[in-house]
Design a protein around this motif. Structure first.
Motif, PDB file in Angstrom:
ATOM      1  N   ARG A 117      -0.552   3.317  11.682  1.00 32.87           N
ATOM      2  CA  ARG A 117      -1.523   4.178  12.345  1.00 32.87           C
ATOM      3  C   ARG A 117      -0.776   5.216  13.155  1.00 32.87           C
ATOM      4  N   PRO A 118      -0.570   6.401  12.641  1.00 31.60           N
ATOM      5  CA  PRO A 118      -1.095   6.958  11.384  1.00 31.60           C
ATOM      6  C   PRO A 118      -0.413   6.351  10.158  1.00 31.60           C
ATOM      7  N   ALA A 119      -1.150   6.236   9.055  1.00 32.31           N
ATOM      8  CA  ALA A 119      -0.651   5.624   7.826  1.00 32.31           C
ATOM      9  C   ALA A 119       0.212   6.627   7.077  1.00 32.31           C
ATOM     10  N   VAL A 120       1.487   6.630   7.401  1.00 35.68           N
ATOM     11  CA  VAL A 120       2.399   7.620   6.831  1.00 35.68           C
ATOM     12  C   VAL A 120       3.805   7.039   6.836  1.00 35.68           C
ATOM     13  N   ALA A 121       4.652   7.517   5.912  1.00 32.61           N
ATOM     14  CA  ALA A 121       6.014   6.999   5.772  1.00 32.61           C
ATOM     15  C   ALA A 121       7.018   8.140   5.821  1.00 32.61           C
ATOM     16  N   THR A 157       0.832  -1.196   0.000  1.00 30.61           N
ATOM     17  CA  THR A 157       0.000   0.000   0.000  1.00 30.61           C
ATOM     18  C   THR A 157       0.864   1.242   0.000  1.00 30.61           C
ATOM     19  N   PRO A 158       0.770   2.083  -1.020  1.00 30.80           N
ATOM     20  CA  PRO A 158       1.479   3.369  -0.976  1.00 30.80           C
ATOM     21  C   PRO A 158       0.964   4.210   0.185  1.00 30.80           C
ATOM     22  N   LEU A 159       1.873   4.926   0.832  1.00 26.18           N
ATOM     23  CA  LEU A 159       1.523   5.727   1.994  1.00 26.18           C
ATOM     24  C   LEU A 159       1.828   7.198   1.761  1.00 26.18           C
ATOM     25  N   VAL A 160       1.069   8.052   2.410  1.00 24.19           N
ATOM     26  CA  VAL A 160       1.419   9.469   2.428  1.00 24.19           C
ATOM     27  C   VAL A 160       2.832   9.599   3.000  1.00 24.19           C
ATOM     28  N   GLY A 161       3.644  10.419   2.347  1.00 20.49           N
ATOM     29  CA  GLY A 161       5.036  10.559   2.743  1.00 20.49           C
ATOM     30  C   GLY A 161       5.990   9.723   1.923  1.00 20.49           C
ATOM     31  N   VAL A 180       4.296   4.125 -10.301  1.00 17.28           N
ATOM     32  CA  VAL A 180       4.959   2.928 -10.807  1.00 17.28           C
ATOM     33  C   VAL A 180       5.957   2.317  -9.825  1.00 17.28           C
ATOM     34  N   GLU A 181       6.461   3.110  -8.860  1.00 16.46           N
ATOM     35  CA  GLU A 181       7.463   2.564  -7.936  1.00 16.46           C
ATOM     36  C   GLU A 181       7.456   3.346  -6.627  1.00 16.46           C
ATOM     37  N   ILE A 182       7.577   2.604  -5.525  1.00 14.41           N
ATOM     38  CA  ILE A 182       7.776   3.215  -4.211  1.00 14.41           C
ATOM     39  C   ILE A 182       9.264   3.131  -3.898  1.00 14.41           C
ATOM     40  N   LEU A 183       9.888   4.265  -3.683  1.00 14.25           N
ATOM     41  CA  LEU A 183      11.313   4.300  -3.407  1.00 14.25           C
ATOM     42  C   LEU A 183      11.566   3.862  -1.961  1.00 14.25           C
ATOM     43  N   PRO A 184      12.795   3.459  -1.637  1.00 11.53           N
ATOM     44  CA  PRO A 184      13.075   2.937  -0.285  1.00 11.53           C
ATOM     45  C   PRO A 184      12.620   3.887   0.811  1.00 11.53           C
ATOM     46  N   ARG A 185      11.977   3.288   1.829  1.00 14.96           N
ATOM     47  CA  ARG A 185      11.441   4.067   2.938  1.00 14.96           C
ATOM     48  C   ARG A 185      12.433   4.158   4.095  1.00 14.96           C
ATOM     49  N   ARG A 186      12.401   5.278   4.770  1.00 15.17           N
ATOM     50  CA  ARG A 186      13.140   5.422   6.030  1.00 15.17           C
ATOM     51  C   ARG A 186      12.408   4.694   7.150  1.00 15.17           C
ATOM     52  N   ASN A 187      11.093   4.832   7.173  1.00 14.08           N
ATOM     53  CA  ASN A 187      10.243   4.135   8.125  1.00 14.08           C
ATOM     54  C   ASN A 187       8.818   4.172   7.589  1.00 14.08           C
ATOM     55  N   ARG A 233       8.251   8.521  -0.991  1.00 13.43           N
ATOM     56  CA  ARG A 233       8.899   9.000  -2.198  1.00 13.43           C
ATOM     57  C   ARG A 233       8.583   7.977  -3.287  1.00 13.43           C
ATOM     58  N   VAL A 234       8.067   8.447  -4.407  1.00 14.67           N
ATOM     59  CA  VAL A 234       7.606   7.544  -5.451  1.00 14.67           C
ATOM     60  C   VAL A 234       8.081   8.009  -6.822  1.00 14.67           C
ATOM     61  N   ALA A 235       8.052   7.058  -7.760  1.00 11.83           N
ATOM     62  CA  ALA A 235       8.259   7.375  -9.173  1.00 11.83           C
ATOM     63  C   ALA A 235       6.909   7.233  -9.867  1.00 11.83           C
ATOM     64  N   ILE A 236       6.595   8.197 -10.714  1.00 10.54           N
ATOM     65  CA  ILE A 236       5.333   8.152 -11.444  1.00 10.54           C
ATOM     66  C   ILE A 236       5.604   8.319 -12.930  1.00 10.54           C
ATOM     67  N   ALA A 237       4.672   7.786 -13.716  1.00 13.63           N
ATOM     68  CA  ALA A 237       4.707   7.985 -15.166  1.00 13.63           C
ATOM     69  C   ALA A 237       3.641   9.011 -15.517  1.00 13.63           C
ATOM     70  N   LEU A 238       4.062  10.124 -16.113  1.00 14.34           N
ATOM     71  CA  LEU A 238       3.123  11.187 -16.477  1.00 14.34           C
ATOM     72  C   LEU A 238       2.348  10.800 -17.732  1.00 14.34           C
TER      73      LEU A 238
END
Length: 297
Positions: free
Chosen positions: A72-76, A41-45, A61-68, A47-52
């Motif tokens: 709950r709350p659903a955020v990265a 599930t993509p989360l608010v916060g 198209v891609e979720i970049l590596p997360r720090r954390n 970093r992602v790659a998108i195709a315009l």
């Protein structure tokens, strides 16, 4: 037709749409089916790659590596978690606060405690408890403006989330920080003694060169489903005032609950650790022990 790939940050997620802030603009996106297939599930916060797309919309198209990442709350990718408490109705439960702080610490996220409604009830003991634990804590009032400038300084240049049980005034504080937010602020329910859930989704707002997420309120803090197992040492380290004493106990593998020769217990008895904080640790230890492999021995 070739598509342009750009990177950005998810600012809002609502009804299957993701609003991604790129360097140029805010792009409304749908996630590709592979995320549902992979149960990601993509989360608010994020970093992602998108195709315009030619129409100006985008496809995630891609979720970049997360720090954390938090459920709950659903955020990265949070730098800090701003926990709003209150000594007035609804009175915050210290164990709930300690549970959220412990989670933040284990995620590598700085916890900040804001005790709101100070104009109604100055919860001095609560403030002193967390300052003694080394947790940044400040009295604030969305009504009088107490502590608002100090809080704004702590938020500058950071990605933060506001959280806390319903009715403590998260949205009111955000409005005090910047009236342009114009967030709905619910009334306190006299019957239930808690706030109505005025925030319906997670959204990042720009402030002081950083980003803030207001999050839906909650009355209970559920253990995160699917979360990684909590290791005993990691749980102890999530109480930062314990850290100077870890490794100094008489016996290896000390649980810091009731063991003889425990350096943490000795520090508590010497007044260096607030008893209520240790009580919260013991409750969290028992909860983890019931559900984790290291507790079955």
């Amino acid at each position: 037709m070739s598509q342009t790939r750009v990177e950005g940050t998810i600012r809002k997620a609502l009804s299957g749409f993701y609003y991604v802030q790129t360097e140029q603009t805010l792009v409304t996106c749908r996630a590709r089916g592979k995320f549902r297939y992979q149960k990601v599930t993509p989360l608010v916060g994020d970093r992602v790659a998108i195709a315009l797309q030619p129409d100006g919309s985008g496809s995630l198209v891609e979720i970049l590596p997360r720090r954390n990442a938090f459920q709950r709350p659903a955020v990265a990718n949070l730098d800090q978690l701003v926990i709003i408490a209150s000594g007035a109705v609804p009175v915050s439960d210290p164990f709930l606060l300690d549970r959220i702080i412990s989670l933040a610490e284990r995620k590598g996220c700085e916890p900040i405690l804001c005790i709101n409604k100070w104009d109604l009830v100055p919860a001095q003991q609560l403030l002193e408890t967390y300052r003694a634990a080394g947790i940044p804590a400040l009295p604030v009032s969305a009504v009088t403006g107490l502590g608002i400038d100090q809080l704004r300084g702590l938020l500058a240049g950071k990605i933060s989330a506001f959280t806390g049980n319903s009715g403590v005034g998260k949205s009111s504080l955000l409005n005090a920080l910047d009236p342009a937010f114009g967030l709905a602020t619910g009334e306190i329910s006299e019957k239930l003694g808690r706030g109505r859930h005025t925030t319906r989704h997670v959204e990042l707002f720009p402030l002081a060169g950083g980003l803030i997420a207001d999050t839906p309120g909650f009355s209970a803090f559920d253990q995160e489903k699917g979360a990684d197992p909590v290791e005993q040492e990691a749980l102890a380290r999530s109480f930062r005032e314990f850290r100077p004493y870890l490794g100094q106990c008489r016996f290896v593998g000390c649980a810091h609950v009731k063991e003889q020769g425990c350096a943490v217990l000795a520090a508590r008895d010497a007044g260096k650790i607030v008893p209520s904080r240790h009580e919260s640790y013991v409750r969290l230890y028992e909860l983890a022990r019931e559900n984790k492999p290291w507790g079955k021995n």
